[in-house]
Write an enzyme that holds these catalytic residues in place. Structure first.
Site, short mmCIF file in Angstrom:
data_model
loop_
_atom_site.label_atom_id
_atom_site.label_comp_id
_atom_site.label_asym_id
_atom_site.label_seq_id
_atom_site.Cartn_x
_atom_site.Cartn_y
_atom_site.Cartn_z
N ASP A 56 0.82 -1.22 0.00
CA ASP A 56 0.00 0.00 0.00
C ASP A 56 0.85 1.26 0.00
OD1 ASP A 56 0.94 -0.30 2.60
OD2 ASP A 56 -1.02 -0.76 3.44
N ASN A 125 -7.36 -2.40 14.37
CA ASN A 125 -8.77 -2.69 14.07
C ASN A 125 -8.91 -3.90 13.15
OD1 ASN A 125 -7.92 -1.76 11.59
ND2 ASN A 125 -9.37 -0.07 11.44
N HIS A 127 -7.27 -4.30 10.25
CA HIS A 127 -7.08 -4.05 8.82
C HIS A 127 -5.83 -4.78 8.31
CE1 HIS A 127 -4.65 -0.08 9.50
NE2 HIS A 127 -3.85 -1.10 9.44
N GLU A 132 -9.91 -1.98 5.28
CA GLU A 132 -10.43 -1.67 6.61
C GLU A 132 -11.62 -2.58 6.94
OE1 GLU A 132 -8.98 0.38 8.52
OE2 GLU A 132 -8.15 2.08 7.44
P1 PGA Z 1 2.12 -1.46 12.73
O1 PGA Z 1 1.04 -1.39 11.59
O2 PGA Z 1 3.08 -2.53 12.34
O3 PGA Z 1 2.76 -0.11 12.73
O4 PGA Z 1 1.39 -1.78 14.00
C1 PGA Z 1 0.47 -2.56 11.11
C2 PGA Z 1 -0.71 -2.22 10.24
O5 PGA Z 1 -1.35 -1.17 10.47
O6 PGA Z 1 -1.02 -3.00 9.34
#
Ligand code: PGA
Length: 224
Positions: A56, A125, A127, A132
Protein backbone atom coordinates in the site's frame (compact mmCIF):
# COMPACT_ATOMS: atom_id res chain seq x y z
CA UNK A 1 9.59 -12.96 15.89
CA UNK A 2 11.68 -10.84 13.51
CA UNK A 3 14.46 -13.43 13.29
CA UNK A 4 12.10 -16.33 12.67
CA UNK A 5 10.13 -14.37 10.08
CA UNK A 6 13.31 -13.21 8.32
CA UNK A 7 14.65 -16.78 8.26
CA UNK A 8 11.36 -17.86 6.66
CA UNK A 9 11.80 -15.26 3.91
CA UNK A 10 15.51 -16.03 3.40
CA UNK A 11 14.71 -19.72 3.01
CA UNK A 12 12.10 -18.83 0.41
CA UNK A 13 14.61 -16.70 -1.54
CA UNK A 14 17.24 -19.44 -1.35
CA UNK A 15 14.76 -21.95 -2.78
CA UNK A 16 13.27 -19.53 -5.33
CA UNK A 17 15.85 -16.86 -6.34
CA UNK A 18 13.23 -15.26 -8.64
CA UNK A 19 10.73 -14.86 -5.79
CA UNK A 20 8.20 -12.06 -5.90
CA UNK A 21 7.78 -10.81 -2.36
CA UNK A 22 4.80 -8.81 -1.17
CA UNK A 23 6.12 -6.41 1.46
CA UNK A 24 4.55 -4.36 4.24
CA UNK A 25 5.33 -1.15 6.10
CA UNK A 26 4.64 -0.13 9.72
CA UNK A 27 6.52 -0.68 12.98
CA UNK A 28 6.11 -4.46 13.05
CA UNK A 29 8.37 -5.44 10.12
CA UNK A 30 11.23 -3.09 11.09
CA UNK A 31 13.15 -5.75 13.06
CA UNK A 32 12.51 -8.27 10.30
CA UNK A 33 13.96 -5.90 7.69
CA UNK A 34 17.08 -5.42 9.87
CA UNK A 35 17.44 -9.21 9.98
CA UNK A 36 17.06 -9.44 6.19
CA UNK A 37 19.78 -6.79 5.78
CA UNK A 38 22.04 -8.82 8.12
CA UNK A 39 21.37 -11.95 6.08
CA UNK A 40 22.34 -10.06 2.92
CA UNK A 41 25.55 -8.72 4.53
CA UNK A 42 26.42 -12.23 5.72
CA UNK A 43 25.93 -13.56 2.18
CA UNK A 44 22.93 -15.72 3.12
CA UNK A 45 20.39 -13.82 1.01
CA UNK A 46 20.76 -12.64 -2.59
CA UNK A 47 18.01 -10.24 -3.72
CA UNK A 48 19.40 -9.65 -7.23
CA UNK A 49 16.61 -11.61 -8.95
CA UNK A 50 13.88 -10.91 -6.40
CA UNK A 51 10.91 -8.67 -7.29
CA UNK A 52 9.08 -6.77 -4.58
CA UNK A 53 5.49 -5.53 -4.43
CA UNK A 54 4.43 -3.30 -1.58
CA UNK A 55 0.98 -3.63 -0.11
CA UNK A 56 0.00 0.00 0.00
CA UNK A 57 0.81 3.70 -0.19
CA UNK A 58 -0.86 6.88 0.93
CA UNK A 59 -2.66 8.91 -1.74
CA UNK A 60 -1.78 11.50 -2.79
CA UNK A 61 1.81 11.63 -1.59
CA UNK A 62 5.17 12.49 -3.13
CA UNK A 63 7.78 9.71 -3.06
CA UNK A 64 10.27 12.11 -1.45
CA UNK A 65 7.90 12.79 1.45
CA UNK A 66 9.51 11.12 4.49
CA UNK A 67 6.06 9.74 5.42
CA UNK A 68 5.60 7.98 2.06
CA UNK A 69 5.90 4.22 2.09
CA UNK A 70 8.25 4.55 -0.87
CA UNK A 71 10.62 6.49 1.39
CA UNK A 72 10.09 4.04 4.27
CA UNK A 73 11.03 1.04 2.14
CA UNK A 74 14.12 2.69 0.70
CA UNK A 75 15.36 3.77 4.11
CA UNK A 76 14.57 0.56 5.97
CA UNK A 77 15.37 -2.09 3.37
CA UNK A 78 15.97 -1.41 -0.30
CA UNK A 79 19.04 0.82 -0.13
CA UNK A 80 20.78 -1.71 2.14
CA UNK A 81 20.35 -4.79 -0.09
CA UNK A 82 21.04 -5.71 -3.73
CA UNK A 83 17.48 -5.56 -5.04
CA UNK A 84 17.27 -4.17 -8.61
CA UNK A 85 15.43 -0.80 -8.59
CA UNK A 86 13.51 -1.91 -11.71
CA UNK A 87 12.10 -4.87 -9.76
CA UNK A 88 10.71 -2.72 -6.94
CA UNK A 89 6.95 -2.02 -7.17
CA UNK A 90 4.98 0.29 -4.89
CA UNK A 91 1.52 1.77 -5.62
CA UNK A 92 2.12 5.21 -7.10
CA UNK A 93 0.97 7.93 -4.71
CA UNK A 94 2.08 10.54 -7.29
CA UNK A 95 -0.26 9.30 -10.05
CA UNK A 96 -2.66 11.98 -11.35
CA UNK A 97 -5.64 9.74 -10.55
CA UNK A 98 -6.06 7.25 -7.71
CA UNK A 99 -8.03 4.90 -9.99
CA UNK A 100 -5.30 5.10 -12.65
CA UNK A 101 -2.67 4.21 -10.02
CA UNK A 102 -4.74 1.17 -8.95
CA UNK A 103 -5.17 -0.09 -12.53
CA UNK A 104 -1.47 0.34 -13.24
CA UNK A 105 -0.52 -1.55 -10.08
CA UNK A 106 -2.94 -4.39 -10.81
CA UNK A 107 -1.41 -4.70 -14.25
CA UNK A 108 2.08 -5.01 -12.71
CA UNK A 109 0.87 -7.62 -10.22
CA UNK A 110 -0.84 -9.64 -12.92
CA UNK A 111 2.16 -9.51 -15.26
CA UNK A 112 4.29 -11.32 -12.70
CA UNK A 113 1.75 -13.90 -11.57
CA UNK A 114 0.88 -14.72 -7.99
CA UNK A 115 3.30 -13.55 -5.33
CA UNK A 116 5.65 -16.18 -3.92
CA UNK A 117 5.13 -14.82 -0.43
CA UNK A 118 3.14 -11.96 1.05
CA UNK A 119 4.35 -10.43 4.31
CA UNK A 120 1.60 -8.83 6.41
CA UNK A 121 1.14 -6.94 9.63
CA UNK A 122 -2.29 -6.32 11.08
CA UNK A 123 -3.85 -3.06 12.26
CA UNK A 124 -5.34 -2.55 15.72
CA UNK A 125 -8.77 -2.69 14.07
CA UNK A 126 -7.86 -5.82 12.08
CA UNK A 127 -7.08 -4.05 8.82
CA UNK A 128 -4.78 -5.80 6.35
CA UNK A 129 -2.86 -3.40 4.14
CA UNK A 130 -5.41 -0.59 4.13
CA UNK A 131 -8.37 -2.95 3.74
CA UNK A 132 -10.43 -1.67 6.61
CA UNK A 133 -13.19 -3.44 8.57
CA UNK A 134 -16.31 -3.71 6.43
CA UNK A 135 -14.42 -3.59 3.12
CA UNK A 136 -15.05 -6.18 0.44
CA UNK A 137 -12.87 -9.32 0.43
CA UNK A 138 -13.11 -9.85 -3.33
CA UNK A 139 -11.35 -6.79 -4.75
CA UNK A 140 -8.01 -6.02 -6.40
CA UNK A 141 -5.95 -2.84 -5.82
CA UNK A 142 -8.22 0.05 -4.90
CA UNK A 143 -8.33 3.54 -3.41
CA UNK A 144 -9.53 3.53 0.19
CA UNK A 145 -10.91 6.25 2.43
CA UNK A 146 -8.99 5.60 5.64
CA UNK A 147 -10.98 4.93 8.81
CA UNK A 148 -10.72 7.34 11.70
CA UNK A 149 -9.03 4.71 13.88
CA UNK A 150 -6.33 4.11 11.24
CA UNK A 151 -5.76 7.86 10.82
CA UNK A 152 -5.38 8.15 14.60
CA UNK A 153 -3.11 5.08 14.85
CA UNK A 154 -0.86 6.43 12.06
CA UNK A 155 -0.80 10.00 13.40
CA UNK A 156 2.14 8.96 15.62
CA UNK A 157 4.34 9.31 12.52
CA UNK A 158 3.03 12.81 11.67
CA UNK A 159 2.97 16.14 13.52
CA UNK A 160 -0.72 15.60 14.22
CA UNK A 161 -3.64 13.60 12.84
CA UNK A 162 -4.69 16.41 10.47
CA UNK A 163 -1.44 15.76 8.53
CA UNK A 164 -2.25 12.10 7.85
CA UNK A 165 -3.49 11.61 4.24
CA UNK A 166 -7.16 10.61 4.23
CA UNK A 167 -6.85 8.16 1.35
CA UNK A 168 -4.57 5.31 0.40
CA UNK A 169 -3.98 2.81 -2.41
CA UNK A 170 -3.99 -0.78 -1.26
CA UNK A 171 -3.75 -4.23 -2.72
CA UNK A 172 -7.11 -5.94 -2.27
CA UNK A 173 -7.72 -9.02 -0.16
CA UNK A 174 -8.17 -11.01 -3.40
CA UNK A 175 -4.61 -10.13 -4.52
CA UNK A 176 -3.23 -10.95 -1.09
CA UNK A 177 -5.03 -14.30 -0.94
CA UNK A 178 -3.57 -15.29 -4.32
CA UNK A 179 -0.03 -15.31 -2.88
CA UNK A 180 1.46 -18.80 -2.58
CA UNK A 181 2.28 -18.19 1.09
CA UNK A 182 1.30 -15.53 3.58
CA UNK A 183 3.49 -14.54 6.52
CA UNK A 184 1.61 -12.62 9.21
CA UNK A 185 3.72 -10.91 11.90
CA UNK A 186 2.01 -9.43 14.94
CA UNK A 187 3.72 -7.76 17.88
CA UNK A 188 2.58 -6.18 21.15
CA UNK A 189 -0.04 -6.81 23.83
CA UNK A 190 -2.34 -4.21 22.27
CA UNK A 191 -2.76 -6.52 19.23
CA UNK A 192 -3.60 -9.62 21.30
CA UNK A 193 -7.34 -9.06 21.07
CA UNK A 194 -7.48 -8.50 17.30
CA UNK A 195 -5.12 -11.43 16.68
CA UNK A 196 -7.36 -13.67 18.78
CA UNK A 197 -10.39 -12.51 16.74
CA UNK A 198 -8.49 -12.96 13.47
CA UNK A 199 -7.40 -16.49 14.27
CA UNK A 200 -10.58 -17.79 15.86
CA UNK A 201 -13.37 -15.89 14.10
CA UNK A 202 -16.29 -15.57 13.66
CA UNK A 203 -15.96 -14.92 9.89
CA UNK A 204 -17.21 -11.39 9.37
CA UNK A 205 -16.32 -8.41 7.24
CA UNK A 206 -15.87 -6.53 10.52
CA UNK A 207 -12.51 -8.28 10.87
CA UNK A 208 -10.46 -8.19 7.67
CA UNK A 209 -7.65 -10.14 9.34
CA UNK A 210 -9.84 -13.20 9.78
CA UNK A 211 -10.02 -13.94 6.06
CA UNK A 212 -6.24 -13.99 5.88
CA UNK A 213 -5.16 -15.44 9.22
CA UNK A 214 -7.34 -18.55 8.97
CA UNK A 215 -6.07 -19.47 5.51
CA UNK A 216 -4.15 -22.76 5.42
CA UNK A 217 -1.28 -20.97 3.66
CA UNK A 218 -0.90 -18.35 6.41
CA UNK A 219 2.06 -18.68 8.80
CA UNK A 220 1.61 -16.47 11.84
CA UNK A 221 4.48 -15.33 14.08
CA UNK A 222 3.61 -13.21 17.07
CA UNK A 223 5.37 -11.76 20.08
CA UNK A 224 3.66 -10.20 23.05
P1 PGA B 1 2.12 -1.46 12.73
O1 PGA B 1 1.04 -1.39 11.59
O2 PGA B 1 3.08 -2.53 12.34
O3 PGA B 1 2.76 -0.11 12.73
O4 PGA B 1 1.39 -1.78 14.00
C1 PGA B 1 0.47 -2.56 11.11
C2 PGA B 1 -0.71 -2.22 10.24
O5 PGA B 1 -1.35 -1.17 10.47
O6 PGA B 1 -1.02 -3.00 9.34
Amino acid sequence: MSKRAADFIVQEIQQHPNSSLGLATGSTPLGLYKELINSYIQGKADFSKVSTYNLDEYYPIQKVNPQSYDHFMNENLFRHINVEPSRIHIPNGEHSSAEGACLAYDEELRRNGPLTLQLLGIGLNGHIGFNEPGDCFAGSTWAVDLSLSTIEANSRFFEDSSQVPKRALTMGIKDIMQANKILLVVSGAQKADILQKSLYGPITHACTGFRVATSSKCYCYNRQ
